[in-house]
Write a protein that holds these residues in place. Structure first.
Motif, PDB file in Angstrom:
ATOM      1  N   TRP A 266      40.728  51.593  22.608  1.00 42.02           N
ATOM      2  CA  TRP A 266      41.826  51.759  23.568  1.00 42.02           C
ATOM      3  C   TRP A 266      41.397  52.632  24.740  1.00 42.02           C
ATOM      4  CZ3 TRP A 266      45.727  48.908  24.516  1.00 42.02           C
ATOM      5  CH2 TRP A 266      46.440  48.254  23.520  1.00 42.02           C
TER       6      TRP A 266
ATOM      7  N   GLY B 121      41.208  51.123  28.534  1.00 38.60           N
ATOM      8  CA  GLY B 121      42.011  51.696  29.608  1.00 38.60           C
ATOM      9  C   GLY B 121      41.149  52.207  30.749  1.00 38.60           C
TER      10      GLY B 121
ATOM     11  N   LEU C  81      52.629  60.748  26.206  1.00 42.62           N
ATOM     12  CA  LEU C  81      52.342  59.318  26.119  1.00 42.62           C
ATOM     13  C   LEU C  81      52.353  58.839  24.668  1.00 42.62           C
ATOM     14  CD1 LEU C  81      49.537  58.887  28.816  1.00 42.62           C
ATOM     15  CD2 LEU C  81      51.850  57.927  28.856  1.00 42.62           C
TER      16      LEU C  81
ATOM     17  N   CYS D 115      54.767  55.952  23.261  1.00 44.16           N
ATOM     18  CA  CYS D 115      54.207  54.748  22.614  1.00 44.16           C
ATOM     19  C   CYS D 115      54.389  54.757  21.099  1.00 44.16           C
ATOM     20  CB  CYS D 115      52.729  54.608  22.956  1.00 44.16           C
ATOM     21  SG  CYS D 115      52.396  54.344  24.710  1.00 44.16           S
TER      22      CYS D 115
ATOM     23  N   ILE E 243      46.390  54.094  28.095  1.00 41.47           N
ATOM     24  CA  ILE E 243      47.118  54.402  29.334  1.00 41.47           C
ATOM     25  C   ILE E 243      46.584  55.688  29.955  1.00 41.47           C
ATOM     26  CG2 ILE E 243      49.370  55.009  30.296  1.00 41.47           C
ATOM     27  CD1 ILE E 243      50.623  53.295  28.058  1.00 41.47           C
ATOM     28  N   ARG E 244      46.344  56.679  29.113  1.00 38.70           N
ATOM     29  CA  ARG E 244      45.871  57.980  29.602  1.00 38.70           C
ATOM     30  C   ARG E 244      44.506  57.850  30.275  1.00 38.70           C
ATOM     31  NH1 ARG E 244      43.646  62.354  26.339  1.00 38.70           N
ATOM     32  NH2 ARG E 244      43.972  60.974  24.556  1.00 38.70           N
TER      33      ARG E 244
END
Length: 317
Positions: A214, A218, A267, A271, A280-281
């Protein structure tokens, strides 16, 4: 099965001393996130933005391939193979996931190997090679990897660096090659993420692969957006007086850390605890580093009142 590799680690175990333990614990940190983040951001913001983007490509692709090989091969760590083998305990917290190939070694090779490509200085190449070898040896000395793990990391790292050098040479005359680089980076990170998500969720090592997948996915999307926005629109300039560069770098790193640490829990809550929050971060961090923060660079350049600063390298490396 693991005889020769364990014998090497046993031999190194016999020469351990408190001084050497401390020394190699410091050396092995060259493979930590804080080091490659500082080197890449320093290049991107203050020295040579083109090199900075390509260094991220080299590091990111190498890390993605490394993590994917780990997840597929599922080779256990040395202490899981031979209970009689001791490890320097302080090195264990950073020795996460499966063993083959060595992530720290590959990260250092990808980072400093690509730095050597763009620096075009023999002394930089020599120092970089020394740091890579020293990092690889530190993983053996600390007992967290075998020689096979380190050699595997060398093979992946060198292949990615040479591929990056070839692509960046093409890009000097064909700017659209950056789209190929971005596509490869996103594709590799997506492959890692998909494979990890489809694997046994009860396996702690695979959970580590999901988190890393992840993060890399991202960051790859964020870098792609930043790279292309700069190429088509922003075209930021890294030049500024040397003391302004220091302040610019320090402020930028502080803001990047604020995003990394400050947004982590919010976040995660948003989530529902999913590692998608990490994606996302890291997307936001990459977008900040490659696009949002460079929006301020005209301001930093004015602080030097037009004095000559660090020149951006735009010629073919």
């Amino acid at each position: 099965k693991w005889g020769i590799w364990m014998e090497i680690l046993s031999a190194l175990e016999s020469i351990r001393t408190p001084f050497l333990d401390t020394l190699f614990l410091y050396i092995t940190q060259l493979g930590e996130e804080v080091v490659f983040t500082a080197v890449i951001l320093g290049s991107l913001w203050c020295l040579n933005k083109r090199a900075g983007f390509w260094m991220f490509f080299s590091w990111g692709c190498g890390t993605g391939v490394n993590q994917l090989v780990k997840a597929v091969c599922k080779v256990p760590r040395p202490w899981a193979r031979d209970a009689a083998l001791s490890t320097v305990e302080a090195a264990k917290p950073a020795a996460t996931g499966y063993s083959f190939p060595s992530g720290h070694t590959q990260s250092v090779l990808g980072l400093f190997g690509s730095l050597s490509v763009f620096a075009r200085r023999r002394w930089v190449t020599v120092v970089s090679a020394f740091l890579v070898l020293l990092t690889g040896f530190s993983r053996l000395y600390l007992g967290v990897h075998t020689l096979a793990d380190v050699v595997g990391a060398f093979a992946i790292g060198l292949a990615i660096v040479f591929f990056m050098a070839w692509l960046s040479d093409l890009e000097a005359d064909k700017p659209w090659v950056t789209w190929i680089a971005c596509g490869l980076l996103v594709g590799i990170s997506a492959a890692l993420l998909i494979y990890a998500l489809a694997s046994d969720s009860a396996d702690e090592n695979m959970a580590e692969a999901v988190e890393n997948g992840w993060k890399l996915f991202g960051a790859s999307i964020g870098l792609t957006a930043a790279w292309q926005l700069d190429r088509y629109w922003l075209r930021f300039d890294t030049r500024a007086v040397w003391y302004v560069q220091i302040v610019k770098f320090a402020v930028g790193v502080g803001l990047a850390l604020l995003i990394q640490q400050g947004l982590k829990q919010p976040l995660l809550d948003l989530c529902g605890g999913s590692h998608a929050a990490d994606g996302i971060r890291y997307l936001l961090i990459a977008l900040f580093a490659g696009f949002l923060y460079p929006l301020t660079f005209r301001f930093w350049a004015k602080l030097g009142r037009g004095e000559p600063g660090t020149e951006e390298q735009t010629d073919k490396p």
